[in-house]
Motif scaffolding. Sequence first.
Motif, PDB file in Angstrom:
ATOM      1  N   ALA A   1       6.395  -9.532   0.172  1.00  0.00           N
ATOM      2  CA  ALA A   1       6.676  -8.046   0.069  1.00  0.00           C
ATOM      3  C   ALA A   1       5.474  -7.322   0.304  1.00  0.00           C
ATOM      4  N   LEU A   2       4.515  -7.739  -0.688  1.00  0.00           N
ATOM      5  CA  LEU A   2       3.230  -6.826  -0.715  1.00  0.00           C
ATOM      6  C   LEU A   2       2.406  -6.895   0.642  1.00  0.00           C
ATOM      7  N   LEU A   3       2.357  -7.943   1.209  1.00  0.00           N
ATOM      8  CA  LEU A   3       1.560  -8.210   2.328  1.00  0.00           C
ATOM      9  C   LEU A   3       2.314  -7.271   3.602  1.00  0.00           C
ATOM     10  N   VAL A   4       3.614  -7.458   3.633  1.00  0.00           N
ATOM     11  CA  VAL A   4       4.406  -6.937   4.768  1.00  0.00           C
ATOM     12  C   VAL A   4       4.025  -5.040   4.546  1.00  0.00           C
ATOM     13  N   VAL A   5       4.420  -4.773   3.534  1.00  0.00           N
ATOM     14  CA  VAL A   5       4.641  -3.099   2.967  1.00  0.00           C
ATOM     15  C   VAL A   5       2.985  -2.740   3.241  1.00  0.00           C
ATOM     16  N   GLY A   6       1.870  -3.691   2.667  1.00  0.00           N
ATOM     17  CA  GLY A   6       0.532  -3.118   2.623  1.00  0.00           C
ATOM     18  C   GLY A   6       0.004  -3.117   4.343  1.00  0.00           C
ATOM     19  N   PHE A   7       0.651  -3.947   5.018  1.00  0.00           N
ATOM     20  CA  PHE A   7       0.186  -4.036   6.511  1.00  0.00           C
ATOM     21  C   PHE A   7       0.592  -2.708   7.380  1.00  0.00           C
ATOM     22  N   LEU A   8       2.007  -2.445   6.849  1.00  0.00           N
ATOM     23  CA  LEU A   8       2.516  -1.056   7.677  1.00  0.00           C
ATOM     24  C   LEU A   8       1.901   0.030   6.904  1.00  0.00           C
ATOM     25  N   ILE A   9       1.690   0.247   5.892  1.00  0.00           N
ATOM     26  CA  ILE A   9       0.646   1.276   5.199  1.00  0.00           C
ATOM     27  C   ILE A   9      -0.551   1.353   5.896  1.00  0.00           C
ATOM     28  N   MET A  10      -1.275   0.419   6.365  1.00  0.00           N
ATOM     29  CA  MET A  10      -2.421   0.271   7.143  1.00  0.00           C
ATOM     30  C   MET A  10      -2.204   0.769   8.346  1.00  0.00           C
TER      31      MET A  10
END
Length: 449
Positions: free
Chosen positions: A315-324
Amino acid sequence: MQSDKAGSLTASPEDRSSLNRRIFRKLMPLLILVYTISFLDRTNIALAKHSMSIDLGLSAATYGLGAGLFFLSYASLEIPSNLLMHRVGARFWITRIMVTWGVLSTAMAFVQGETSFYVLRLLLGAAEAGFFPGVILYLTYWFDRKDCARATGYFLLGVCIANVIGGPIGGALLELDGAFGMHGWQWLFFLEGLPAIVLAYVVWKKLPDRPSAAPWLSKQEATDLEHRLSEREHNAAHNFKDCLRDKQVWLAIFVYFCHQITIYAVIFFLPGIIGASGHFSPFLIGVLSAAPWLAASIGAATLPSLAKTSAQSRALLVVGFLIMASGLVVAVYAPPALALLAMCVAALMFFGVQSVLFSFPSSRLSGTALAGGLGLLNSCGVLGGFVGPTVMGIVEQTTGKAINGLLLMAGVIVLAAVCAVRLRHGSERHPRDAVQEQHPAVPVAADPQ
């Protein structure tokens, strides 16, 4: 102390927590400092770009290719370098890496044109090859999966610190233009290369190869630590061939490749993008360029602690990438001040997601497979460091604006988010480990906390 099933003494949770804090205090400041110097030396051409290009007649495409060539030689030698470190020890190998990269970094001051620029960037990449995955491997000698992700996050603070202090320091060094007949960019390369050589001596004297070689650990503490960490290898691949057959490792490599394309595109072109948005001095450009990396340091220090389970890590990876990706898109269309703020929001995720990403292959590998696998992950991943700056250079030369390349980078990082959904930790291959994640009270010997 308490006894395990085999009857040997093991540390209580309180003792382990205290031991981890001591290891963090003894190892992480030095490793963070070394990585800071490393990143200063590999990325300071971002600040040197403008004046160096004028003095040597380098085009934007030439600069982008030269910036990226570092990663070709770096990537090609990652696996053999990491396997050698696993054999000869971290202290000797990291010292060797630091001395050679320090010498070559200072030599960048004597670049005469396009050819020497390309050659020295290739040599610098070869010299530094194996440092990052070597340290990630080294951390697995000291920490379990959860603490290793946290330690990796702290280690990545070196990148943030380098970009925070690198801008103002580099800008100040560029102001030395003309001193003793040298250009400002020559002073930048020469003076920033020397600390690596000096710090190599400190690494040689202070960095223990393993817990058993640490003078600040008792024999019992070192034995207990190495015993506990060896238990996690029961569910991991030991052979490098097994690593090559693991689809999850290749998925992590692709996600990391996308991540690195974006990171290095930003690193090498952000000062130029800021400079093009107004009439700023080199020093002020350096100061403004530091802002996103302050945000990145916050993310690196705090986000990994949120990834306590495999599901949370994904979840952290997916959300983090989308925020980037969102931050990069806003930075293209917003006014300069808002664009810089958007870059700061994107940067908040840069290294928090990277440290969590490394936990996926690390949980599936051990021994030689872990050494080679981390080298493979980083060697393939940092090819993005070649692709990103090269593409950005072509975009700038074609459209006249480097900022247009950020839209392409946003698309790449969205692709990384989609792929990250399918990443799995090694423990997820076993039903009993899935039960452990839902019911932490159930003891599982292969994954001690």
